[in-house]
Design an enzyme around this catalytic site. Structure first.
Site, PDB file in Angstrom:
ATOM      1  CB  ALA A  66       8.757   0.455   2.812  1.00  0.00           C
ATOM      2  N   GLY A 111       5.235   0.296  -1.029  1.00  0.00           N
ATOM      3  CA  GLY A 111       6.423   0.209  -1.891  1.00  0.00           C
ATOM      4  C   GLY A 111       6.316  -0.903  -2.936  1.00  0.00           C
ATOM      5  CD  GLU A 114       5.554   3.922  -3.236  1.00  0.00           C
ATOM      6  OE1 GLU A 114       6.010   3.171  -2.348  1.00  0.00           O
ATOM      7  OE2 GLU A 114       5.532   5.152  -3.114  1.00  0.00           O
ATOM      8  CD  GLU A 134       2.302   3.913   1.156  1.00  0.00           C
ATOM      9  OE1 GLU A 134       1.102   3.905   0.814  1.00  0.00           O
ATOM     10  OE2 GLU A 134       3.213   3.492   0.424  1.00  0.00           O
TER      11      GLU A 134
HETATM   12  N1  CAA Z   1       7.176  -4.847   6.344  1.00  0.00           N
HETATM   13  C1  CAA Z   1       7.695  -5.760   7.190  1.00  0.00           C
HETATM   14  N2  CAA Z   1       7.121  -6.946   7.425  1.00  0.00           N
HETATM   15  C2  CAA Z   1       5.972  -7.217   6.783  1.00  0.00           C
HETATM   16  C3  CAA Z   1       5.380  -6.316   5.886  1.00  0.00           C
HETATM   17  C4  CAA Z   1       6.039  -5.071   5.669  1.00  0.00           C
HETATM   18  N3  CAA Z   1       5.577  -4.159   4.800  1.00  0.00           N
HETATM   19  N4  CAA Z   1       4.238  -6.856   5.410  1.00  0.00           N
HETATM   20  C5  CAA Z   1       4.134  -8.063   5.986  1.00  0.00           C
HETATM   21  N5  CAA Z   1       5.174  -8.294   6.813  1.00  0.00           N
HETATM   22  C6  CAA Z   1       5.448  -9.475   7.635  1.00  0.00           C
HETATM   23  C7  CAA Z   1       4.518  -9.532   8.854  1.00  0.00           C
HETATM   24  O1  CAA Z   1       5.029  -8.725   9.904  1.00  0.00           O
HETATM   25  C8  CAA Z   1       4.544 -11.013   9.170  1.00  0.00           C
HETATM   26  O2  CAA Z   1       5.755 -11.293   9.828  1.00  0.00           O
HETATM   27  P1  CAA Z   1       5.744 -12.214  11.182  1.00  0.00           P
HETATM   28  O3  CAA Z   1       5.273 -13.551  10.697  1.00  0.00           O
HETATM   29  O4  CAA Z   1       7.176 -12.180  11.600  1.00  0.00           O
HETATM   30  O5  CAA Z   1       4.793 -11.565  12.120  1.00  0.00           O
HETATM   31  C9  CAA Z   1       4.618 -11.662   7.790  1.00  0.00           C
HETATM   32  O6  CAA Z   1       5.114 -10.652   6.900  1.00  0.00           O
HETATM   33  C10 CAA Z   1       3.278 -12.144   7.272  1.00  0.00           C
HETATM   34  O7  CAA Z   1       2.388 -11.047   7.316  1.00  0.00           O
HETATM   35  P2  CAA Z   1       0.926 -11.118   8.002  1.00  0.00           P
HETATM   36  O8  CAA Z   1       0.929 -12.123   9.118  1.00  0.00           O
HETATM   37  O9  CAA Z   1       0.518  -9.737   8.354  1.00  0.00           O
HETATM   38  O10 CAA Z   1       0.057 -11.694   6.798  1.00  0.00           O
HETATM   39  P3  CAA Z   1      -1.494 -11.483   6.531  1.00  0.00           P
HETATM   40  O11 CAA Z   1      -1.848 -12.408   5.431  1.00  0.00           O
HETATM   41  O12 CAA Z   1      -2.270 -11.574   7.806  1.00  0.00           O
HETATM   42  O13 CAA Z   1      -1.640  -9.973   6.010  1.00  0.00           O
HETATM   43  C11 CAA Z   1      -1.001  -8.062   4.670  1.00  0.00           C
HETATM   44  C12 CAA Z   1      -1.058  -9.600   4.782  1.00  0.00           C
HETATM   45  C13 CAA Z   1      -2.433  -7.495   4.562  1.00  0.00           C
HETATM   46  C14 CAA Z   1      -0.215  -7.727   3.402  1.00  0.00           C
HETATM   47  C15 CAA Z   1      -0.313  -7.477   5.935  1.00  0.00           C
HETATM   48  O14 CAA Z   1       0.912  -8.169   6.136  1.00  0.00           O
HETATM   49  C16 CAA Z   1       0.004  -6.013   5.839  1.00  0.00           C
HETATM   50  O15 CAA Z   1      -0.877  -5.195   5.978  1.00  0.00           O
HETATM   51  N6  CAA Z   1       1.300  -5.654   5.595  1.00  0.00           N
HETATM   52  C17 CAA Z   1       1.754  -4.293   5.559  1.00  0.00           C
HETATM   53  C18 CAA Z   1       1.388  -3.621   4.249  1.00  0.00           C
HETATM   54  C19 CAA Z   1       1.800  -2.164   4.269  1.00  0.00           C
HETATM   55  O16 CAA Z   1       1.356  -1.387   5.093  1.00  0.00           O
HETATM   56  N7  CAA Z   1       2.630  -1.758   3.311  1.00  0.00           N
HETATM   57  C20 CAA Z   1       3.105  -0.399   3.189  1.00  0.00           C
HETATM   58  C21 CAA Z   1       4.405  -0.247   3.899  1.00  0.00           C
HETATM   59  S1  CAA Z   1       4.892   1.429   4.025  1.00  0.00           S
HETATM   60  C22 CAA Z   1       5.567   1.818   2.511  1.00  0.00           C
HETATM   61  O17 CAA Z   1       5.673   0.990   1.627  1.00  0.00           O
HETATM   62  C23 CAA Z   1       5.996   3.240   2.463  1.00  0.00           C
HETATM   63  C24 CAA Z   1       6.757   3.681   1.286  1.00  0.00           C
HETATM   64  O18 CAA Z   1       6.271   3.847   0.178  1.00  0.00           O
HETATM   65  C25 CAA Z   1       8.147   4.099   1.493  1.00  0.00           C
END
Ligand code: CAA
Length: 259
Positions: A66, A111, A114, A134
């Site tokens: 998400a 997500g 999912e 999460e």
């Molecule tokens: N939402 C918004 N932006 C995201 C994102 C997310 N889930 N995942 C990555 N991005 C963005 C980052 O903010 C970054 O943007 P900027 O360049 O503007 O800073 C860009 O994508 C590249 O990401 P990273 O620099 O972090 O890339 P990385 O290779 O260092 O790491 C990653 C990759 C491990 C996937 C890391 O991005 C990460 O941990 N992302 C979040 C994953 C996450 O927690 N997902 C669950 C979300 S909650 C959910 O999904 C709940 C639900 O069921 C409703």
């Protein structure tokens, strides 16, 4: 129809839907959900469509979850509505009447995992990484991750992933029955196309009834055995059933019409 965050490729009725926000690792913002909803609505019941492949744009991600940047301002009421909307749209994918295959070509987190699980089955490319991180954010999965993950891998493995927020690689996902195949980079879509093309040679009503009945297995209010007998009877009245049986006896290829 044009979509803000989806790229659509129609290859002889095999539709590839690519979530296209590579700079945000294809995170699911509200507009991506709207696009997915409209896209699956548009193709449902379209006889020219053989099946749908869902994948992510860019080199790194299927879908990284998400969109965390849209979480600001969520409270109990808005959070429940966000979760319900996501669940409903993923259910629409699960209940699509033709095969839907996820080609997971990078991170499938939160997500994103999912979304992959809502597809009928999954093909992982070697760089795929799955996880439900999460709890790192102080929340829980909202798009049915607590439910579908258990279905695929069982309670123990699902709880470990959900509680530790650990990621698993493609080979582990294969061992955990989360994916059907692990393939080298670039080979996921051709494999999914081949599977969909094969299914498209089968009787369309039998295919859509089978998808529905297998989905019913997981619904606590559905009697799957009764549903199967009822659908079996209905299919006995179709032209395709008569054609399929006749083709077998006459030692020829069946010509199904979806009737
Ligand atoms: N939402 C918004 N932006 C995201 C994102 C997310 N889930 N995942 C990555 N991005 C963005 C980052 O903010 C970054 O943007 P900027 O360049 O503007 O800073 C860009 O994508 C590249 O990401 P990273 O620099 O972090 O890339 P990385 O290779 O260092 O790491 C990653 C990759 C491990 C996937 C890391 O991005 C990460 O941990 N992302 C979040 C994953 C996450 O927690 N997902 C669950 C979300 S909650 C959910 O999904 C709940 C639900 O069921 C409703």
């Amino acid at each position: 129809m044009n979509f803000e965050h989806l790229l659509i490729d129609n290859n002889d009725g095999i539709i590839t839907v690519t979530v296209n926000r590579p700079k945000a690792l294809n995170a699911l913002n509200r507009q991506v959900f709207t696009d997915l909803k409209n896209c699956f609505e548009q193709y449902k019941g379209d006889a020219s469509v053989k099946g749908i492949i869902v994948t992510g744009a860019g080199e790194k991600a299927f879908v990284a979850g998400a969109d965390i940047k849209e979480f600001d301002g969520l409270d109990a009421e808005k959070g429940q509505a966000l979760s319900k909307r996501g669940q409903d749209i993923f259910l629409q994918i699960e209940e699509f009447d033709k095969p839907v295959i996820a080609v997971v070509n990078g991170f499938a987190l939160g997500g994103g995992c999912e979304l992959a699980m809502a597809c009928h089955f999954r093909i992982a490319e070697e760089n795929a990484r799955f996880g439900q991180p999460e709890v790192n954010l102080g929340i829980i999965p909202g798009y049915a991750g607590t439910q579908r993950l258990v279905r695929y891998m069982g309670k123990g493995k699902a709880l470990e992933l959900l509680l530790t927020a650990d990621m698993i690689d493609a080979q582990t996902a294969l061992r955990y029955d989360l994916v059907n195949y692990v393939l080298p980079k670039g080979e996921g879509i051709p494999k999914a196309q081949k599977i969909i093309a094969k299914i498209a040679t089968k009787a369309p009503i039998a295919v859509s009834e089978t998808i529905k009945l297998v989905n019913d297995y997981y619904k606590s209010d559905a009697d799957g055995f009764a549903g199967e007998s009822e659908a079996f009877g209905r299919i006995c009245d179709t032209e395709d059933f008569k054609e399929g049986a006749a083709a077998f006896v006459e030692k020829r290829k069946a010509n199904f019409k979806g009737k």
